[in-house]
Motif scaffolding. Structure first.
Motif, mmCIF file in Angstrom:
data_model
loop_
_atom_site.group_PDB
_atom_site.id
_atom_site.type_symbol
_atom_site.label_atom_id
_atom_site.label_comp_id
_atom_site.label_asym_id
_atom_site.label_seq_id
_atom_site.Cartn_x
_atom_site.Cartn_y
_atom_site.Cartn_z
ATOM 1 N N ARG A 1 0.840 -1.208 0.000
ATOM 2 C CA ARG A 1 0.000 0.000 0.000
ATOM 3 C C ARG A 1 0.875 1.260 0.000
ATOM 4 N N ASP A 2 2.091 1.159 0.528
ATOM 5 C CA ASP A 2 3.028 2.276 0.501
ATOM 6 C C ASP A 2 3.791 2.314 -0.822
ATOM 7 N N PHE A 3 4.337 1.161 -1.222
ATOM 8 C CA PHE A 3 5.115 1.059 -2.452
ATOM 9 C C PHE A 3 4.322 1.617 -3.645
ATOM 10 N N ASN A 4 3.043 1.330 -3.680
ATOM 11 C CA ASN A 4 2.172 1.822 -4.744
ATOM 12 C C ASN A 4 2.220 3.341 -4.873
ATOM 13 N N THR A 5 2.424 4.037 -3.760
ATOM 14 C CA THR A 5 2.345 5.496 -3.782
ATOM 15 C C THR A 5 3.684 6.178 -4.031
ATOM 16 N N PHE A 6 4.778 5.409 -4.127
ATOM 17 C CA PHE A 6 6.039 6.052 -4.509
ATOM 18 C C PHE A 6 6.735 5.360 -5.672
ATOM 19 N N ILE A 7 6.092 4.367 -6.272
ATOM 20 C CA ILE A 7 6.732 3.626 -7.358
ATOM 21 C C ILE A 7 6.952 4.498 -8.590
ATOM 22 N N THR A 8 6.051 5.443 -8.856
ATOM 23 C CA THR A 8 6.222 6.358 -9.990
ATOM 24 C C THR A 8 7.500 7.162 -9.839
ATOM 25 N N GLN A 9 7.750 7.635 -8.625
ATOM 26 C CA GLN A 9 8.954 8.422 -8.369
ATOM 27 C C GLN A 9 10.189 7.529 -8.310
ATOM 28 N N SER A 10 10.035 6.293 -7.844
ATOM 29 C CA SER A 10 11.160 5.354 -7.822
ATOM 30 C C SER A 10 11.735 5.147 -9.214
ATOM 31 N N ALA A 11 10.841 5.145 -10.207
ATOM 32 C CA ALA A 11 11.274 4.892 -11.585
ATOM 33 C C ALA A 11 12.221 5.968 -12.108
ATOM 34 N N LYS A 12 12.255 7.120 -11.438
ATOM 35 C CA LYS A 12 13.164 8.208 -11.846
ATOM 36 C C LYS A 12 14.576 8.023 -11.310
ATOM 37 N N VAL A 13 14.713 7.244 -10.224
ATOM 38 C CA VAL A 13 16.000 7.229 -9.517
ATOM 39 C C VAL A 13 16.521 5.831 -9.187
ATOM 40 N N ILE A 14 15.766 4.793 -9.489
ATOM 41 C CA ILE A 14 16.184 3.425 -9.174
ATOM 42 C C ILE A 14 16.119 2.585 -10.446
ATOM 43 N N ASP A 15 17.060 1.664 -10.597
ATOM 44 C CA ASP A 15 17.072 0.776 -11.746
ATOM 45 C C ASP A 15 15.724 0.053 -11.888
ATOM 46 N N HIS A 16 15.174 0.061 -13.087
ATOM 47 C CA HIS A 16 13.834 -0.481 -13.292
ATOM 48 C C HIS A 16 13.749 -1.978 -13.009
ATOM 49 N N THR B 1 -5.787 -4.431 -4.440
ATOM 50 C CA THR B 1 -5.991 -3.263 -5.299
ATOM 51 C C THR B 1 -4.735 -2.402 -5.373
ATOM 52 N N SER B 2 -3.993 -2.339 -4.275
ATOM 53 C CA SER B 2 -2.743 -1.568 -4.276
ATOM 54 C C SER B 2 -1.721 -2.188 -5.224
ATOM 55 N N LEU B 3 -1.659 -3.521 -5.271
ATOM 56 C CA LEU B 3 -0.687 -4.179 -6.146
ATOM 57 C C LEU B 3 -1.039 -3.962 -7.621
ATOM 58 N N VAL B 4 -2.302 -4.093 -7.961
ATOM 59 C CA VAL B 4 -2.709 -3.849 -9.352
ATOM 60 C C VAL B 4 -2.376 -2.416 -9.750
ATOM 61 N N GLN B 5 -2.664 -1.470 -8.870
ATOM 62 C CA GLN B 5 -2.333 -0.069 -9.156
ATOM 63 C C GLN B 5 -0.822 0.120 -9.282
ATOM 64 N N ALA B 6 -0.061 -0.568 -8.451
ATOM 65 C CA ALA B 6 1.396 -0.431 -8.492
ATOM 66 C C ALA B 6 1.964 -0.941 -9.815
ATOM 67 N N VAL B 7 1.437 -2.068 -10.298
ATOM 68 C CA VAL B 7 1.878 -2.578 -11.596
ATOM 69 C C VAL B 7 1.565 -1.555 -12.686
ATOM 70 N N TYR B 8 0.365 -1.007 -12.634
ATOM 71 C CA TYR B 8 -0.036 0.015 -13.610
ATOM 72 C C TYR B 8 0.898 1.223 -13.546
ATOM 73 N N ASN B 9 1.164 1.702 -12.347
ATOM 74 C CA ASN B 9 2.035 2.874 -12.181
ATOM 75 C C ASN B 9 3.450 2.578 -12.659
ATOM 76 N N TYR B 10 3.904 1.342 -12.443
ATOM 77 C CA TYR B 10 5.224 0.940 -12.932
ATOM 78 C C TYR B 10 5.261 0.974 -14.464
ATOM 79 N N VAL B 11 4.251 0.385 -15.093
ATOM 80 C CA VAL B 11 4.209 0.347 -16.561
ATOM 81 C C VAL B 11 4.161 1.756 -17.133
ATOM 82 N N LYS B 12 3.349 2.622 -16.534
ATOM 83 C CA LYS B 12 3.229 3.995 -17.030
ATOM 84 C C LYS B 12 4.528 4.771 -16.853
ATOM 85 N N ASN C 1 7.276 2.358 -19.116
ATOM 86 C CA ASN C 1 6.867 1.819 -20.426
ATOM 87 C C ASN C 1 7.306 0.366 -20.601
ATOM 88 N N ASP C 2 7.541 -0.312 -19.501
ATOM 89 C CA ASP C 2 7.955 -1.722 -19.521
ATOM 90 C C ASP C 2 6.712 -2.608 -19.372
#
Length: 425
Positions: A60-75, A133-144, A147-148
């Motif tokens: 539930r936490d990871f979902n809310t910072f995964i978008t920002q993680s993609a800017k600074v952590i190896d995908h 629901t948090s995991l599904v959203q996290a996968v979506y946020n990761y893909v967006k 683009n993986d």
């Protein structure tokens, strides 16, 4: 007369455009934003656990910072941590709250070892209905963010991630779906919280739990369904999920929205309330659940403004520092056995950027940029004043909880991105 009306209309449009230009300039010239952005990305770059008070990677936490993680952590590193939740998925489709790497002395009574990944141990706060629901959203946020799309076809024990996402939604329909109201249920908690009132700790369902329906769980479900439908293909039953999404949306409006008071009902109890019979719980407004409901697309633009006005009034009456105030009025002393849930404590009236910033993002998305900017200032100010992203704040704006709470950083950086995008238009 027509000419005068036309002149007034043009004047009004010019005034509105001038205000927008002024706000955009203010955003572009703001000195706080670059500092907060640098601080936030530095924190997020340092790991995946929720904060310095938590050992686990919580979904539930990871979902809310995964978008920002993609800017600074190896995908690939982000993907590995996401896939771990699918490796720990149980046979009925349910998803863990969080996991740790097994180390000597770990608590085997609290954690369960993974079958597919025995080097990991996991657990679940069963009062919640938001892990799947948090995991599904996290996968979506990761893909967006990356683009993986390959993650969707990644196989975990022979089953693709996309199919496992559907299995997690199936778990909710089979195990957490009330047939009478046609909505998801969970235990009684304060808004989006994970503490029920019947126990000193309060995170596990048992015979004393009071089952209920609330806005947060169902709004998270609809967001997840929207995400899964957008990512989906013929390997999952897209038509079924579109119908479920439409039905949940309709039933939220039918049963949870209080049209008279222009707010969401805190709970629909499936048996009885855990609170005294003379307690009018419907006086309480849930700020976090309302913000997530707006993100789910449940409210009109006019209803959003009414909700914001109520939040601002609640902040004024309570003395809270921002619209991150979880709820108001608060539950009285003794209504939760967990002593941390005292009035204006933790999830019972604490002030959480983690959810307040979601409301700000929703305001920007719905054209309330000025109101969003005003609401963001207390959150920006306290990051710099306290030199960090704290988990939550007391009524007198004192930082408490985890001192490096990545969820707070993630949602606040999302807000900054939204402001910058608006200012560049």
């Amino acid at each position: 007369m027509k000419k005068l009306f036309a002149l007034l209309m043009v004047g009004g449009m010019m005034s509105c455009a001038s205000q927008n230009d002024s706000l955009k300039t203010t955003i572009q010239e703001d000195a706080q934003i670059p500092q907060i952005k640098e601080m936030g990305l530095n924190l997020i770059a340092s790991g995946f656990n929720a904060g310095d008070g938590y050992a686990e990677v919580w979904i539930r936490d990871f979902n809310t910072f995964i978008t920002q993680s993609a800017k600074v952590i190896d995908h690939d590193e982000i993907k590995t941590n996401l896939l771990n939740f699918f490796y720990l998925q149980e046979e009925d489709g349910n998803i863990a709250d969080g996991f740790i790497t097994v180390r000597p002395g770990y608590d085997s009574t609290y954690y369960k070892k993974g079958t597919l990944k025995p080097e990991l141990a996991y657990h679940k706060n069963t009062v919640e209905t938001d892990q799947e629901t948090s995991l599904v959203q996290a996968v979506y946020n990761y893909v967006k963010a990356t683009n993986d799309k390959s993650i969707l076809q990644e196989k975990v024990d022979g089953v693709t991630v996309l199919k496992r996402m559907e299995q997690s939604m199936d778990f909710l329909m089979k195990e957490r779906f009330d047939q009478k109201y046609q909505l998801l249920w969970g235990a009684t908690t304060a808004d989006w919280g994970d503490v029920q009132p019947e126990h000193d700790w309060g995170v596990a369902l048992d015979e004393s739990s009071h089952l209920t329906i609330d806005i947060y769980d169902n709004a998270m479900f609809v967001i997840a369904l929207n995400n899964m439908i957008e990512l989906g293909d013929a390997s999952i039953d897209l038509q079924r999920w579109k119908k479920v999404k439409e039905d949940i949306t309709a039933n939220v409006a039918k049963y949870l929205w209080d049209d008279k008071n222009q707010k969401y009902i805190p709970h629909i109890y499936l048996t009885k309330s855990p609170f005294p019979a003379d307690f009018n719980e419907n006086e309480i407004m849930y700020h976090g659940g309302t913000a997530v409901a707006i993100q789910a697309g449940f409210l009109t633009r006019e209803q959003i403004k009414v909700s914001l006005d109520k939040m601002i009034q609640n902040v004024k009456e309570s003395g809270a520092p921002s619209i991150g105030l979880t709820l108001y009025p608060v539950y009285p002393e003794g209504y939760f056995k967990n002593t941390g849930m005292h009035p204006y404590g933790y999830q019972n009236g604490g002030d959480w950027t983690w959810f307040g910033a979601r409301m700000i993002s929703a305001l920007i998305e719905n054209g309330y940029e000025k109101e969003a900017w005003e609401s963001a200032q207390p959150m920006f100010d306290r990051v710099l004043k306290n030199k960090g992203f704290y988990e939550w704040y007391t009524r007198d704006n004192q930082p408490t909880g985890s001192g490096m709470f990545r969820g707070s950083a993630g949602v606040l950086l999302d807000v900054i991105d939204a402001f910058n995008e608006y200012a560049e238009q």
